[in-house]
Design an enzyme around this catalytic site. Structure first.
Site, mmCIF file in Angstrom:
data_model
loop_
_atom_site.group_PDB
_atom_site.id
_atom_site.type_symbol
_atom_site.label_atom_id
_atom_site.label_comp_id
_atom_site.label_asym_id
_atom_site.label_seq_id
_atom_site.Cartn_x
_atom_site.Cartn_y
_atom_site.Cartn_z
ATOM 1 N N LYS A 134 0.838 -1.210 0.000
ATOM 2 C CA LYS A 134 0.000 0.000 0.000
ATOM 3 C C LYS A 134 0.868 1.253 0.000
ATOM 4 O O LYS A 134 1.921 1.294 0.655
ATOM 5 C CB LYS A 134 -0.875 -0.058 1.259
ATOM 6 C CG LYS A 134 -1.905 1.065 1.394
ATOM 7 C CD LYS A 134 -2.737 0.838 2.662
ATOM 8 C CE LYS A 134 -3.799 1.897 2.882
ATOM 9 N NZ LYS A 134 -4.584 1.629 4.107
ATOM 10 N N SER A 210 -9.248 1.911 3.024
ATOM 11 C CA SER A 210 -8.272 2.678 2.294
ATOM 12 C C SER A 210 -7.272 1.794 1.555
ATOM 13 O O SER A 210 -6.521 2.313 0.748
ATOM 14 C CB SER A 210 -7.527 3.624 3.240
ATOM 15 O OG SER A 210 -6.808 2.888 4.203
ATOM 16 N N SER A 234 -9.917 -0.372 7.055
ATOM 17 C CA SER A 234 -9.203 -0.163 5.797
ATOM 18 C C SER A 234 -8.536 -1.384 5.198
ATOM 19 O O SER A 234 -8.082 -1.338 4.058
ATOM 20 C CB SER A 234 -8.162 0.950 5.969
ATOM 21 O OG SER A 234 -8.790 2.204 5.996
#
Lengths: 564, 564
Positions: A134, A210, A234
């Protein structure tokens, strides 16, 4: 329908960032694919350019890949090639990547292949396995713009995050970073640097956030294993919205140092790094690799709590589980496909001989009000400043979350102490609540786990996520939660779906208003299993039992089988 | 010399509090004792009224007492009587008690004796063992004034602290609470409610703080085991200054809920409940009782980390230890008796075959500056308000600590986040520093523990404690520290003592200026062993090895043997 063109922002820094990314992609023209914008289910396309062998490879989970590479069935280079081919198309279809460094990946893959050939040894348990990261997790030499125009080109990492360092030493191959939303405080994935990421199942829907770059990429077979982070859902939301497995452990169990983000040093609510994967066993593999590295010797907040692999395999875990099911959190009842999935699991668990009771929700609205305060102790100032000072634009869900800080008022230290006490009182109440279930179980024990929705809806249309309570609740309580796929929704089957009960407030009114089977066509369905704090191993062992209780746990629709 | 009369404050609330306490004491006139004020070493007096059997009893540690009661050698009532007799005189001599509820203690003792007689079973591992509790730890029905005039009579607890609840269930007998200083942020023990507590070894000296009521009481044989708390040295300093064992574990290992204090909810630096005892094995007993109760099921912040009793007994602990010795923290060199004790241990450890290197101090001054900020994030406002709003008066060391908050300025949330990051960076640096010792040890491992002073001085004269760096440093790093007695200082032996090196700053100038052998006559000498985070069991096992390396570890002067 979302036009792919409309996904891309127009700030000069964004234009430069997008151009740089395109340049990296343009090195692989034969592996790319243009798909008409009006095709919303694009799941099958990422496999277009793959050979049969490569298709086999990208259908393996990380555990299998590590095994196949170790046994020299496939080379690390061949494995990387298969995932890169899928990843490039995934990018063109869903806009899931941020930084791309495939050449470095190949260098490492070649090194690893040579090492294995020459020594007969792997360098570690992930020898040759590609892993995606990420965006806000630092990789040395790579930009960490984290969805902020103001950070782009200024945040080239001078060191690896602890999780990245461990992955490298375990033999993982890094080749791409994935999109995260502006502020990271969003359960969708949109920012003004790289734009919006969309779901490959249905491009009108979000892949979640996210860690939504991860989920879109992995769902497209562009990576077998991804590293996300979760402070309110997330990891779990993108896993659920993209038909994947995802784990959010207890705070400070998995390495968390070396992440860039606003509000570093805020400790009232702390996030957790967590894996997204295509199998439950890969979640355990990830945790094992992380904790076998004794990260507490380099990262001070981490607990010296080694991974108990025997427990993860079921040792000491009761054969007959007591499971509590949360059907409705008292604020927003889930849409019918989720309720149906819970009922299906309830029946299957009972049939398999387990003990099932209902979980009485514990004040999810107050829990949400409290955690929203803890997210925004400075009234949102740092978020606003980070955006405004760079001439950046807030994306819609940035405004949605920051509006929770009424009047942008900052708390005083005394206020913050009081909020911490409120949080601990909430947690203490929840502990009592959990312990008290022993009076209602057939086993006489408190329940072993809670089975619950991940969200009130399947992957929602862009910019419409309006309720975090099914995930953030467990962050507030610091309980581990694992998400697993249970099927895929077909709008055509919706005739069986009963109407929703009357709404109890504005948020539920809005979310009930979203219910229209056609909207969610092809969206994955995921559920969440929540365990006791610090019991990640037992949680994974229980997930195994729960999944094996359902005769065919893909009977609500298959995920990875469907697009092979 | 301190006049006992001058110890007592004069606020109307204090007068009432003192009168109430005296009323409780007056129920036992034959067990009390008046000693002339000019006698400064009063250690022998608390045993005056005890029978020979009672003297035997009060020389037992808690482990032995539990055993003797279980075997019915002594009844719980007899044991309580012995300790109460000593405690009453201890109070008259040192002003160590706050709340007194001896009758409740006897009721429980009788119950327990009956239970054992009737069932042949103990109720738990502390069946019949008296345990004293520091004032700010809640006991149901008892006031928790915590050294604040404004809290007296307003803080009668409606529930037990978790530690107290576990003690009760384990069979411990509660009968007194002990003095703590105003603000608790003091390494001495003085407040405007009950006044000052003095050392029984030398009444011109402090018994330490903030758990100084405990240390004075236990040193007088008025309790075999006490419960203190430590956020900067508050268990370890009183243990060292009073010739006792004391353990500060890692944050969140031992139960900590149910304590009253200013700044509840402040989490930048968190305190730890810890035992004070007359033997090392009692520290282990206390931890075992606490963790066997699975307190993480009632107190959310606690780690699910059961007590590893085999490790505490030495399992897996290297026979040949690598120990680093910290002789001087770079800010304030310790007074000669402490340096001599360290040298003696160094020689003995080497002779016993262990590996000894020097510990290079890691920035104790910056560490202190940082932790002082973390203590006072609101600029000291809450402390000042608690004192001023009640017409209370700040005692001298309250002003000393609160003056560390320059200008009483409160930090913003963003400041606080930055300070947390500074703290974590400090911790990360210390971890690297510790790991790097592997390059200097003979074993090739990083050192197993650090042996170091507890303070730069022996128990200092009242109101003169000026440097916390030898204890607060380990709170800042969240490392467990255990204090153990190594002897007693005799001013007559001081001829052997070399001069101090030149002072490096104001604090060292002041503390060097304090060095005068006569001042510290009869003061106990203690040392500290510091281990890795979450390794309390290993720390105690190593203490055992370290103590047994010194042929007669009481050769610097005996403690409990001297006053039998």
């Amino acid at each position: 329908m979302v036009s792919i063109a409309s996904l891309f922002p127009s700030h000069p820094v964004a234009i430069r960032k997008l151009r740089d990314r395109e340049e990296k992609l343009s090195g692989y023209p034969h592996w790319r694919l243009q798909v008409p914008h009006d095709i919303i289910d694009v799941l099958k396309y990422p496999l277009t350019n793959l050979t049969d062998t490569e298709r086999c490879i990208v259908h393996c989970d990380a555990t299998a890949l590590a095994d196949l590479i170790r046994k020299r069935v496939h080379s690390a280079v061949d494995v990387l090639t298969a995932f890169v081919k899928a990843a490039l198309v995934a990018q063109d279809l869903t806009n899931c990547l941020s930084e791309i460094f495939i050449e470095e990946g190949y260098e490492r893959a070649k090194q690893l292949d040579r090492h294995l050939l020459e020594t007969g040894q792997t360098v570690g348990p992930l020898h040759g396995v590609p892993v995606s990261i990420k965006d806000h997790i630092k990789i040395k030499g790579i930009d960490t713009s984290t969805g902020y125009i103001g950070w782009a080109y200024k945040t080239v990492a001078d060191s690896d995050a602890v999780v990245v360092d461990i992955l490298r030493k375990a033999g993982a191959i890094l080749y791409v970073k994935t999109q995260n939303p502006q502020t990271l405080l969003s359960l969708e994935t949109n920012n003004s640097v790289f734009g919006r990421t969309v779901s490959p199942f249905n491009r009108n829907l979000t892949p979640g956030g996210s860690s939504g770059g991860e989920s879109a990429l992995i769902a497209c077979h562009g990576s077998p294993l991804g590293v996300g982070t979760d402070i309110g859902g997330s990891v779990r939301i993108p896993a659920a919205h993209s038909g994947l497995y995802g784990l959010k452990g207890s705070v400070a169990r998995l390495p968390h140092a070396g992440l860039l983000g606003t509000h570093d040093g805020m400790e009232a609510i702390v996030g957790a790094v967590g894996p997204l994967a295509t199998s439950a066993r890969d979640l355990g593999l990830f945790c094992r690799v992380m904790l076998d590295a004794q990260p507490w010797l380099v990262e001070p907040p981490l607990l010296e709590m080694p991974w108990k692999r025997e427990v993860a395999k079921g040792e000491g875990v009761p054969k007959k589980l007591s499971i509590a099911i949360l059907f409705d959190d008292g604020v927003v009842a889930p849409h019918p496909p989720i309720t149906q999935a819970l009922r299906k699991y309830k029946d299957a668990l009972i049939t398999a001989g387990h003990d099932v009771i209902e979980w009485q929700p514990l004040d999810h609205q107050n829990g949400w009000d409290l955690i929203a305060k803890l997210y925004l102790l400075d009234g949102g100032a740092e978020y606003h400043d980070t955006i405004q000072s760079a001439g950046d634009t807030a994306v819609p869900l940035t405004n949605w979350i920051l509006d929770h800080a009424q009047g942008r008022k900052s708390y005083t230290p005394a206020d913050m102490f009081r909020l911490n006490l409120e949080r601990d009182a909430f947690r203490a109440k929840a502990l009592v609540h959990w312990n008290e279930t022993r009076h209602r179980t057939a086993t006489g024990r408190p329940v072993d786990a809670i089975l619950c929705p991940v969200a009130p809806t399947l992957a929602p249309p862009h910019d419409s996520t309006a309720w975090w309570g099914y995930t953030s609740h467990w962050n507030l309580l610091d309980l581990p939660g694992v998400v697993f796929p249970v099927g895929r929704f077909a709008a055509a089957d919706a005739f069986a779906v009963e109407p929703l009960p009357p709404a109890r407030g504005d948020v539920e009114t809005f979310i009930h208003g979203q219910w229209n089977p056609a909207t969610y066509d092809n969206a994955p369905i995921g559920l969440q299993l929540v365990g006791r704090r610090h019991n990640e191993e037992k949680l994974l062992a229980m997930l195994d039992i729960v999944e094996s209780s359902v005769p065919s746990h893909t009977s609500l629709g298959s995920l990875h089988n469907g697009n092979a």
